[in-house]
Scaffold this active site. Sequence first.
Site, PDB file in Angstrom:
ATOM      1  CG  ASP A   1      -2.315   0.698   0.821  1.00  0.00           C
ATOM      2  OD1 ASP A   1      -2.173   1.617  -0.112  1.00  0.00           O
ATOM      3  OD2 ASP A   1      -3.380   0.724   1.654  1.00  0.00           O
TER       4      ASP A   1
HETATM    5  C1  NOJ Z   1      -3.909   4.013   0.019  1.00  0.00           C
HETATM    6  C2  NOJ Z   1      -4.994   3.292   0.072  1.00  0.00           C
HETATM    7  O1  NOJ Z   1      -5.014   2.406   1.294  1.00  0.00           O
HETATM    8  C3  NOJ Z   1      -5.231   2.295  -1.144  1.00  0.00           C
HETATM    9  O2  NOJ Z   1      -6.499   1.583  -1.056  1.00  0.00           O
HETATM   10  C4  NOJ Z   1      -5.136   2.869  -2.429  1.00  0.00           C
HETATM   11  O3  NOJ Z   1      -5.121   1.856  -3.264  1.00  0.00           O
HETATM   12  C5  NOJ Z   1      -3.721   3.613  -2.432  1.00  0.00           C
HETATM   13  N1  NOJ Z   1      -3.749   4.640  -1.482  1.00  0.00           N
HETATM   14  C6  NOJ Z   1      -3.449   4.213  -3.674  1.00  0.00           C
HETATM   15  O4  NOJ Z   1      -4.188   5.289  -3.863  1.00  0.00           O
END
Ligand code: NOJ
Length: 762
Positions: A291
């Site tokens: 993430d």
């Molecule tokens: C953080 C989020 O937790 C995740 O779900 C997302 O895909 C990413 N940012 C990218 O935007």
Amino acid sequence: MKKYCIILLIILTLNGCQTNNINKSTSDVINQKVDSLLNIMTLDEKIGQMNQYNGFWDVTGPSPKNGDAKYKYENLKKGLVGSMLNMRGVRDITAVQKIAVEETRLGIPLIIGNDVIHGYKTLSPIPLAEAASWDIDEIENSARIAALEASAAGTNWTFAPMIDISRDARWGRVMEGAGEDPYLGSLIAAARVRGFQGDDLSKHYTIAATAKHFAAYGFSESGRDYNTVDISRNTLYNVVFPPFISALDAGARTFMNSFNELDGIPATANSFLQRDILKEEWNFDGFVVSDWGSISEMIAHGYVKNGVDATELAVEAGSDMDMESHLYIKNLKGLVESKKVDIKLIDDAVSRILRVKFELGLFDDPYRYLDADREKEVMHHPNNHKAVLEMAKKSIVLLKNENQLLPLKKENQTIALIGALANDDNSPLGNWRTNSDNNTAITVLEGMKAYPKNKLIYRKGADVNLNDGGVVKFHEKVKINENDKSGFNSAKNVARNADIVVMVLGEDGFQSGEGRSRTKIDLPGVQQELLEEVYKVNKNIVLVLMNGRPLNINWADKNIPSIVEAWQLGTQTGNAIAQVLYGDYNPSGKLPMTFPRSVGQIPIYYNYKNTGRPGPKNEVFWTHYNDEVNTPLYPFGYGLSYTTFEYSNIAIDNKILKKNNSINVSVELKNTGKFKGKEVVQLYIKDRYASITRPVRELKGFEMIELNPGESKTVSFEISESLLRFYSANEVWESEPGIFDIFIGTDSNASLQENFKLIRKF
Ligand code: NOJ
């Protein structure tokens, strides 16, 4: 012929640059191609594939607004970037893809990732709302439409579906998932994967899906986003894992790890999750993306002391691609050269990434998603609007309809429409509208104007937010209107003389979503007071809720005759709501998450454990609260229709279930009301005794049945042994012999009951 194809022809001597459906032989061919390519890659180039940057392109080049753009751009030119995220549109993505393909030594195309969560430009309802439809085909179609638009705008990989089960309405990200139930959540997870990926990933209109967040992110303590997770093995396996297994079975090609820790180890460095379970036990051969920044966040977690250690532990644990920590590109080479990280781990990660790129057909034609004419043609296509409208109508849940206030009469009525959300074209788009455009939802006011034979008078009553122009930016806090009641009187004056008052109240679109947890989940700001004030002058109120999570609406439930849960329904919001209010669509949605009576009851969910003290044995010493009942305001699976249904005659064809057989349980459903309508008939099963305690009941099947007034139908469910399996005390997925209770009905309180016995010997 382009450079990338020449290189591959030289190294592959296989079937040119052709990839097809991923059957066994195609997959063997792809594996050989991956191996050949890997053989000629330098260590730097391999690590580059594991590096993902946030977009930095600004029309003609790296954006000067972004400090590190120049450095990213240099790395892109050196072949040190495998993927980019948050880049949008054919023009900009073509520009970066061109560099990757035509200026780097090997010309390996980029995979372009984006959060396509509920639509791209044309937005469907937020995922929690879609889940309320219980319409698996429609949900699959909604993901397919999202993929159509996203792929036409250059995206070939979505960071969706988010399939975190959650029991905590305070957590802002419940809007992004399918609610609290692993069975429903699993069906929806698979549907979304199928919708995004289709049956051929190499087609230009399909995109790779991401099962996220692996794992247990939805169990963050106290519903506070990014918080610590402390979860039992039992809950992890029996509640959290099933949707991931289902997404994997449906072919999800990537997984994203999660921000939280599990058993004290951040998911990003968690070998148990990523290697033992996902890659070994479940045999996943796609790749895991971290993430955002989750590799570097392990320092703040207190798990590693610096970026070098974070890199080492993340890669060892099976995090294949680094999203925006910039740590792999910085540290991995040194770690491999000093033999701290085995090159085999790098090769494994890179093979996984390349495999997905081959499957997407990016090596056949890296520009296959980059057709400017298609982009124009597909975006906001009327068919897409039609599809999201259907999805939106099906997502609406009728919570209450006393005195049959709904459906509204179509003529000779004076209708007062009250509430800022009734004229809001932004909030209904929800939180994840980053690829779409602000202020593009059809408002309820606009939707209701399509019924011109009534007199419609709109009054705002009160603002929900006080942000600039009413539009909250993605990184901005919502400034809730806590004081301004200056519009109350005007709203009351209009309401006083109306036949019916429709009040649209709820949350701003940015009160739920990532980083948007709440401790209070009631109507924000002065809206509750507005509702009570209007009620004083006219009790014929239809309350339409717009929100990204279950809300506390006890007062409304006691006093307001009709309540409609309309969530955030995306681009077609106003049309969907109007058509439901006027009865052109008879609501059929069912809650995918329990609505509590009080925040103090959270976590609250239907599939709880009985405990040793379930019932009132005396005044005090049993599992209960002193100031509130245990039951929710609205249970999981709950939702009404304009018609009524009667359940009767539950019957089972065999009281004994043998391992390789199945039995049938049926029930009679009758439409006893005046309207044609759909009902989701729900089957719940309780495993009475087992090697671990089991929930009081679990959803195990459902059927959507449409009946004309007076019509009845026998609905039957097949129960086989595999439906009864769970992760047992023996640490395997198995069923255990014994007696099982069956409940069938309209929601998770279903009371028609039968039972059967599962036997081992036969
Ligand atoms: C953080 C989020 O937790 C995740 O779900 C997302 O895909 C990413 N940012 C990218 O935007």
